[in-house]
Design an enzyme around this catalytic site. Structure first.
Site, PDB file in Angstrom:
ATOM      1  N   SER A  14       0.813  -1.214   0.000  1.00 16.99           N
ATOM      2  CA  SER A  14       0.000   0.000   0.000  1.00 16.99           C
ATOM      3  C   SER A  14       0.853   1.274   0.000  1.00 16.99           C
ATOM      4  O   SER A  14       1.813   1.398   0.752  1.00 16.99           O
ATOM      5  CB  SER A  14      -0.924   0.025   1.221  1.00 16.99           C
ATOM      6  OG  SER A  14      -1.663   1.240   1.254  1.00 16.99           O
ATOM      7  N   THR A  60      -9.113  -1.329   2.912  1.00 18.70           N
ATOM      8  CA  THR A  60      -8.986  -1.846   1.567  1.00 18.70           C
ATOM      9  C   THR A  60      -9.389  -3.313   1.587  1.00 18.70           C
ATOM     10  O   THR A  60      -9.993  -3.795   2.564  1.00 18.70           O
ATOM     11  CB  THR A  60      -7.556  -1.619   1.032  1.00 18.70           C
ATOM     12  OG1 THR A  60      -7.493  -1.987  -0.347  1.00 18.70           O
ATOM     13  CG2 THR A  60      -6.510  -2.372   1.843  1.00 18.70           C
ATOM     14  N   LYS A  64     -13.916  -3.766   3.138  1.00 21.87           N
ATOM     15  CA  LYS A  64     -14.830  -2.644   2.908  1.00 21.87           C
ATOM     16  C   LYS A  64     -16.281  -2.987   3.208  1.00 21.87           C
ATOM     17  O   LYS A  64     -17.072  -2.088   3.531  1.00 21.87           O
ATOM     18  CB  LYS A  64     -14.697  -2.148   1.469  1.00 21.87           C
ATOM     19  CG  LYS A  64     -13.337  -1.548   1.153  1.00 21.87           C
ATOM     20  CD  LYS A  64     -13.247  -1.131  -0.309  1.00 21.87           C
ATOM     21  CE  LYS A  64     -11.864  -0.626  -0.659  1.00 21.87           C
ATOM     22  NZ  LYS A  64     -11.764  -0.220  -2.087  1.00 21.87           N
ATOM     23  N   ASN A  85     -14.802   2.600   2.857  1.00 21.80           N
ATOM     24  CA  ASN A  85     -13.343   2.514   2.870  1.00 21.80           C
ATOM     25  C   ASN A  85     -12.724   3.486   3.874  1.00 21.80           C
ATOM     26  O   ASN A  85     -11.508   3.613   3.948  1.00 21.80           O
ATOM     27  CB  ASN A  85     -12.772   2.776   1.472  1.00 21.80           C
ATOM     28  CG  ASN A  85     -12.894   4.232   1.060  1.00 21.80           C
ATOM     29  OD1 ASN A  85     -13.888   4.898   1.371  1.00 21.80           O
ATOM     30  ND2 ASN A  85     -11.902   4.742   0.350  1.00 21.80           N
ATOM     31  N   ASP A 104     -14.222   6.077  -2.429  1.00 20.67           N
ATOM     32  CA  ASP A 104     -13.767   5.458  -3.676  1.00 20.67           C
ATOM     33  C   ASP A 104     -14.500   6.029  -4.886  1.00 20.67           C
ATOM     34  O   ASP A 104     -13.904   6.211  -5.954  1.00 20.67           O
ATOM     35  CB  ASP A 104     -13.960   3.940  -3.629  1.00 20.67           C
ATOM     36  CG  ASP A 104     -12.898   3.226  -2.813  1.00 20.67           C
ATOM     37  OD1 ASP A 104     -11.811   3.804  -2.614  1.00 20.67           O
ATOM     38  OD2 ASP A 104     -13.154   2.091  -2.373  1.00 20.67           O
ATOM     39  N   GLY A 127     -14.798  -7.556 -12.601  1.00 20.41           N
ATOM     40  CA  GLY A 127     -14.859  -7.870 -11.182  1.00 20.41           C
ATOM     41  C   GLY A 127     -16.202  -7.479 -10.604  1.00 20.41           C
ATOM     42  O   GLY A 127     -16.912  -6.622 -11.144  1.00 20.41           O
ATOM     43  N   TYR A 218      -2.341  -0.772  -9.014  1.00 20.11           N
ATOM     44  CA  TYR A 218      -1.144   0.044  -9.251  1.00 20.11           C
ATOM     45  C   TYR A 218       0.126  -0.694  -8.841  1.00 20.11           C
ATOM     46  O   TYR A 218       1.228  -0.142  -8.959  1.00 20.11           O
ATOM     47  CB  TYR A 218      -1.245   1.388  -8.521  1.00 20.11           C
ATOM     48  CG  TYR A 218      -1.364   1.288  -7.016  1.00 20.11           C
ATOM     49  CD1 TYR A 218      -0.233   1.159  -6.214  1.00 20.11           C
ATOM     50  CD2 TYR A 218      -2.608   1.333  -6.397  1.00 20.11           C
ATOM     51  CE1 TYR A 218      -0.341   1.078  -4.828  1.00 20.11           C
ATOM     52  CE2 TYR A 218      -2.725   1.261  -5.020  1.00 20.11           C
ATOM     53  CZ  TYR A 218      -1.587   1.131  -4.239  1.00 20.11           C
ATOM     54  OH  TYR A 218      -1.697   1.041  -2.874  1.00 20.11           O
TER      55      TYR A 218
END
Length: 279
Positions: A14, A60, A64, A85, A104, A127, A218
């Site tokens: 993270s 995360t 959540k 979140n 988010d 997803g 990421y």
């Protein structure tokens, strides 16, 4: 010392601690923000064990939705998406109240807008979890009327179909790898799959060249999906942009008590945060 943390499992990758530390330095606040590996089963005990020095938590995967039963109050976006979140430890009335927020959706919409995407008509979301729900709400806020949700188990996407009905977004569900798509080239493809996740999806070059890819992942970067998009000359938005903007809204909550309460010198704070994760 005021304390905060991001919780999840795994959590070592993270970048939230870098973002938050940079923001609090820019704001002149001596606040400590850590990353803590917490699983679903340990969440209740962790939250219950925080003392008066704690101001809040970021959440995360996979927490959540598990946090919702622990909250005393949730904002409209968290209620709509069934995902929070952000948790604020509010002691303003004397007694502790756990207040839950979803930042988010704001993170997704701001990242799209910053990339020059001010409106959408059709999207494909990869997803079916909590982040997919936030992506669907964000798409609706940007004007989308149609969405495909691609999942491993279509039956588990029923809640997203219902969410689409509330938003006025027509949602079609398809299984990963299925060749059929209700519309050929969506305005955007939003992947909520971890960067190392295998999804078995193949997108034709015309889609990769014309549709914007918003890849929530990421780490690692670029993901396999992002690399394929870039190879086709397509536009890619990194999940780091979503992380950055949702963190700004979180910090507004932690500092000012509301996600829309602008921070002092917010442009400078945002620049410091971006510099902290650059490269």
């Amino acid at each position: 010392m005021t304390r905060l943390a991001v919780l999840g499992s795994p959590i070592a990758h993270s970048k939230s601690p870098l973002l938050h530390a940079a923001a609090y330095r820019a704001l002149g606040l001596d606040w400590q923000y850590d990353a803590v590996d917490v699983t679903e089963g340990a969440l209740h005990g962790f939250v219950a064990g925080r003392d008066a020095s704690w101001r809040g938590l970021s959440l995360t995967m996979p927490l959540k939705r598990d946090v919702l039963p622990l909250l005393d109050w949730a904002d409209d976006t968290a209620t709509l998406t069934r995902a929070a979140n952000t948790v604020l430890f509010d002691r303003s009335t004397g007694a502790l109240q756990l207040r839950g927020y979803n930042t988010d959706v704001y993170g997704v919409t701001e990242a799209f807008r910053e990339a020059g995407v001010g409106g959408l008509d059709s999207v494909e979301i990869l997803g079916g979890g909590a982040t997919a729900a936030s992506a669907l709400v964000a798409a609706g806020e940007l004007g989308a009327s149609r969405a495909i949700v691609s999942v491993r188990t279509p039956a588990k996407a029923a809640d997203l179909v219902a969410l689409g009905e509330l938003l006025g977004v027509e949602v079609a569900v398809r299984q990963f790898g299925a060749p059929d798509r209700p519309f050929a080239v969506p305005d955007a493809v939003v992947s909520t799959i971890p960067g190392h996740g295998a999804h078995g999806l193949a997108f034709a070059e015309p889609i990769r060249a014309a549709s914007v890819l918003f890849d929530v992942a990421y780490d690692p970067w670029p993901s396999e999906l992002a690399a394929s998009w870039l190879a086709a000359g397509g536009t890619v938005i990194s999940g780091l942009e979503m992380l950055l903007h949702q963190a700004v809204a979180q910090i507004r909550i932690f500092v000012n008590g509301a996600p829309d309460a602008t921070l002092p010198g917010e442009d400078d704070v945002l620049a410091a945060m971006r510099a902290a994760v650059a490269g």
